[in-house]
Write a protein that holds these residues in place. Sequence first.
Motif, PDB file in Angstrom:
ATOM      1  N   ASP A   1      23.102 -75.185  41.628  1.00 11.40           N
ATOM      2  CA  ASP A   1      23.136 -74.375  40.408  1.00 11.40           C
ATOM      3  C   ASP A   1      24.550 -73.917  40.034  1.00 11.40           C
ATOM      4  O   ASP A   1      25.156 -74.430  39.087  1.00 11.40           O
ATOM      5  CB  ASP A   1      22.187 -73.179  40.571  1.00 11.40           C
ATOM      6  CG  ASP A   1      21.877 -72.478  39.267  1.00 11.40           C
ATOM      7  OD1 ASP A   1      22.501 -72.832  38.254  1.00 11.40           O
ATOM      8  OD2 ASP A   1      21.008 -71.576  39.254  1.00 11.40           O
TER       9      ASP A   1
ATOM     10  N   GLU B   1      15.760 -72.553  42.554  1.00 13.79           N
ATOM     11  CA  GLU B   1      16.379 -73.299  41.448  1.00 13.79           C
ATOM     12  C   GLU B   1      16.064 -74.789  41.572  1.00 13.79           C
ATOM     13  O   GLU B   1      15.852 -75.485  40.573  1.00 13.79           O
ATOM     14  CB  GLU B   1      17.901 -73.090  41.420  1.00 13.79           C
ATOM     15  CG  GLU B   1      18.374 -71.637  41.460  1.00 13.79           C
ATOM     16  CD  GLU B   1      18.102 -70.836  40.191  1.00 13.79           C
ATOM     17  OE1 GLU B   1      17.625 -71.395  39.182  1.00 13.79           O
ATOM     18  OE2 GLU B   1      18.346 -69.602  40.219  1.00 13.79           O
TER      19      GLU B   1
ATOM     20  N   HIS C   1      13.273 -66.940  34.613  1.00 13.49           N
ATOM     21  CA  HIS C   1      14.370 -65.968  34.694  1.00 13.49           C
ATOM     22  C   HIS C   1      14.177 -64.741  33.807  1.00 13.49           C
ATOM     23  O   HIS C   1      14.809 -63.723  34.037  1.00 13.49           O
ATOM     24  CB  HIS C   1      15.707 -66.643  34.361  1.00 13.49           C
ATOM     25  CG  HIS C   1      16.272 -67.428  35.519  1.00 13.49           C
ATOM     26  ND1 HIS C   1      15.627 -68.520  36.048  1.00 13.49           N
ATOM     27  CD2 HIS C   1      17.403 -67.270  36.271  1.00 13.49           C
ATOM     28  CE1 HIS C   1      16.345 -69.017  37.053  1.00 13.49           C
ATOM     29  NE2 HIS C   1      17.426 -68.280  37.211  1.00 13.49           N
TER      30      HIS C   1
ATOM     31  N   HIS D   1      17.972 -63.450  44.644  1.00 16.02           N
ATOM     32  CA  HIS D   1      17.781 -64.018  43.306  1.00 16.02           C
ATOM     33  C   HIS D   1      16.594 -64.986  43.301  1.00 16.02           C
ATOM     34  O   HIS D   1      15.681 -64.871  42.483  1.00 16.02           O
ATOM     35  CB  HIS D   1      19.064 -64.730  42.867  1.00 16.02           C
ATOM     36  CG  HIS D   1      18.958 -65.394  41.533  1.00 16.02           C
ATOM     37  ND1 HIS D   1      18.855 -64.682  40.358  1.00 16.02           N
ATOM     38  CD2 HIS D   1      18.923 -66.706  41.183  1.00 16.02           C
ATOM     39  CE1 HIS D   1      18.773 -65.528  39.336  1.00 16.02           C
ATOM     40  NE2 HIS D   1      18.818 -66.761  39.806  1.00 16.02           N
TER      41      HIS D   1
ATOM     42  N   ILE E   1      13.103 -65.053  41.280  1.00  8.88           N
ATOM     43  CA  ILE E   1      12.828 -66.133  40.320  1.00  8.88           C
ATOM     44  C   ILE E   1      11.498 -66.814  40.645  1.00  8.88           C
ATOM     45  O   ILE E   1      10.765 -67.226  39.737  1.00  8.88           O
ATOM     46  CB  ILE E   1      13.993 -67.163  40.322  1.00  8.88           C
ATOM     47  CG1 ILE E   1      15.289 -66.499  39.832  1.00  8.88           C
ATOM     48  CG2 ILE E   1      13.657 -68.386  39.466  1.00  8.88           C
ATOM     49  CD1 ILE E   1      15.169 -65.696  38.548  1.00  8.88           C
TER      50      ILE E   1
END
Lengths: 352, 352
Positions: free
Chosen positions: B130, B178, B235, B255, B259
């Motif tokens: 990412d 991600e 997100h 994070h 997510i």
Amino acid sequence: MEIIQSNNYPIYFDNSIVELVNFIKQSGYSRFFIFTDENTGKYCLPVVKEKIDQFDNYDIIEINAGEESKNIDFCIGVWKMLIDFGADRNSLIINLGGGVISDMGGFVASTYKRGIDFVHIPTTLLSQVDASVGGKTGIDIEGIKNIVGTFAQPKAVFMINEFLKTLPPRQILSGLAELLKHGLIADAQLWADLKQNDLTQPSPELIHRSVKIKNKIVLEDPTEKNIRKALNFGHTIGHAVETYSLLNDQVPLSHGEAIAIGMICEAWLSNKNADLPDADLQDITATLTTLYPKYQLHENNFDALFKIMQMDKKNLNGKINCTFLTRIGQFSIDNICTEEELYNSLRYYAAL
Amino acid sequence: MEIIQSNNYPIYFDNSIVELVNFIKQSGYSRFFIFTDENTGKYCLPVVKEKIDQFDNYDIIEINAGEESKNIDFCIGVWKMLIDFGADRNSLIINLGGGVISDMGGFVASTYKRGIDFVHIPTTLLSQVDASVGGKTGIDIEGIKNIVGTFAQPKAVFMINEFLKTLPPRQILSGLAELLKHGLIADAQLWADLKQNDLTQPSPELIHRSVKIKNKIVLEDPTEKNIRKALNFGHTIGHAVETYSLLNDQVPLSHGEAIAIGMICEAWLSNKNADLPDADLQDITATLTTLYPKYQLHENNFDALFKIMQMDKKNLNGKINCTFLTRIGQFSIDNICTEEELYNSLRYYAAL
Ligand SMILES: NC(=O)c1ccc[n+]([C@@H]2O[C@H](COP(=O)([O-])OP(=O)(O)OC[C@H]3O[C@@H](n4cnc5c(N)ncnc54)[C@H](O)[C@@H]3O)[C@@H](O)[C@H]2O)c1
Ligand SMILES: NC(=O)c1ccc[n+]([C@@H]2O[C@H](COP(=O)([O-])OP(=O)(O)OC[C@H]3O[C@@H](n4cnc5c(N)ncnc54)[C@H](O)[C@@H]3O)[C@@H](O)[C@H]2O)c1
Ligand SMILES: [Zn+2]
Ligand SMILES: [Zn+2]
């Protein structure tokens, strides 16, 4: 006067406030911010405010005047104000001031949320003919000028000649050096016309011709790889003199006053090394010494000046690089100068 | 594995350290700087150092680990070190670390002397799939993430899979979200393959496929005007949960953990509003709840979460914008969600 097209943005010279109002109306920004310093807040903001008070979606951000403000602490302050005022990606910053405001406002805008739009209303002669054109932004760190910055283009530039009326004479003289430089490197006719004119308040027409020259050069070389170095004429020695004066004099030379000295020395170097005719050297020397007060340079300051030149970011590997004139209106870049030649050029100025 | 071509730069997956050495040899930088944090200084730097100790023109700049370092004070520190080390325009910065190092090192490089070259060696799963791809740099101010930054492309990215071995499991899980997202928005086969694989140490091949997806999307939309919003799947709600947890929990969610929750909620919204098949919603929910620990969300936290969403910079004028899935492997952007729908999606997660 003709609108000058720069890197995808227009530079307005006529009815600039009306153009600004139209720009704001048409572009649909969610909010806008006028960035000023104490002086432009006092002398220029009222003129602008009168026309934009029809809008209610703007705020004013004012900082202290002067180069000392062009630092990261003031940037942080401005970023925080933008956050507090709720500036989103669709906001606009209007830089109303001299080169300090446009350099720093441009930097803040080009990095806030990875870049929001900005425009310039340059209010000094220096920022009209130089700082507002060319897409460079910057701030100083630990006294090193423009060590941090970006290449970022404004959406428009609005020139308002009447703002020059409140500008102190020394500030006019400072900007004038760049105007004269533009004639020397690219336009003998402009140089000739400048000599004929009253330069205490340069006319919009002379400013327009000067901007056209700078704009042409930066459009050919936006990120300063080659011919943009033409604009460095007078600046190799001039910058060193400026720094030296800042470190040693109670009332330091302005940028332009130092550049005027640099242009005399570098014209002398051009005469020795690049066939600049004797008559041109005499013309340049006479014109600049008439316009600018003589600065006392002594043989025993030359070593210090030379050291400053060696540290300049433009000079790689300790080699001193100069832009020369081959005649008035023509330049040549990337000339390496020896220590001895540089000392001799300083002697030429000192002996005037 | 095939070198991926991004915005004028290559992303290497094989023999990356050899490629790095070749890159340094061929490019003729005057100096280079390795930017690390405490952990990458310990776990990754020795591997790199071994190969580059043939060069003597480099220095190491190390900062504290963690998001708290991604601020302007550390940037100022790094700029000053660059000045002190004599970094000129022809210098290179090598960002050796996770997303904090690449975001901040990219920002520092893209503004030092108006931009010097930089490359990334991403050392976390998150930064490999990412942060190192897409040309965004950024730092936080007053706790607001990435509020200041630039769009700036590295000259190259060097992926070194073995660095993931020292990464704590929670950091792997964070990046994994991600990776899973890339399958969900653009590649049903990747999603299916991910489900079949041991994901405690994702293989270079899976990472390669994931990077290819992100790269394709950012190349189509480098400055985030439209389809790059696909990457926001999960997100809108995920960011709010992440912020909420940061403010309220002793050990906040990473994070990726946040997510993952956001993807479940937004898959539910997609099912209600964008015809995401029931089977797909069940598949997503089952997979993510198996991989990620359950987070306790309560009805009486929902107002706080909603307020955070309203303040998000992605949401203009208080309208909450979501990216939906129309099926696994396909997305639709710019969907406005009502307050009620958002609350219901949170209820769906809370009731699992
Ligand atoms: N970006 C570029 O390409 C570029 C080019 C040249 C110079 N610069 C930068 O520009 C800066 C110098 O510009 P400057 O000389 O305009 O400095 P400045 O902005 O500090 O202005 C000089 C002084 O004039 C005052 N002032 C401004 N407008 C006025 C007005 N209309 N009436 C009365 N007072 C007014 C200011 O408050 C200040 O005190 C330097 O920081 C330099 O690095 C940038
Ligand atoms: N630019 C972008 O497009 C983008 C995209 C996503 C995230 N981000 C940013 O990335 C950041 C998060 O990235 P991150 O999770 O990599 O954070 P990070 O860089 O803080 O790394 C997480 C932790 O792992 C440690 N670490 C790194 N590599 C290691 C290794 N090989 N072995 C052991 N420990 C190691 C770090 O020291 C740190 O403690 C956030 O600031 C986020 O905003 C940016
Ligand atoms: Zn100048
Ligand atoms: Zn993310």
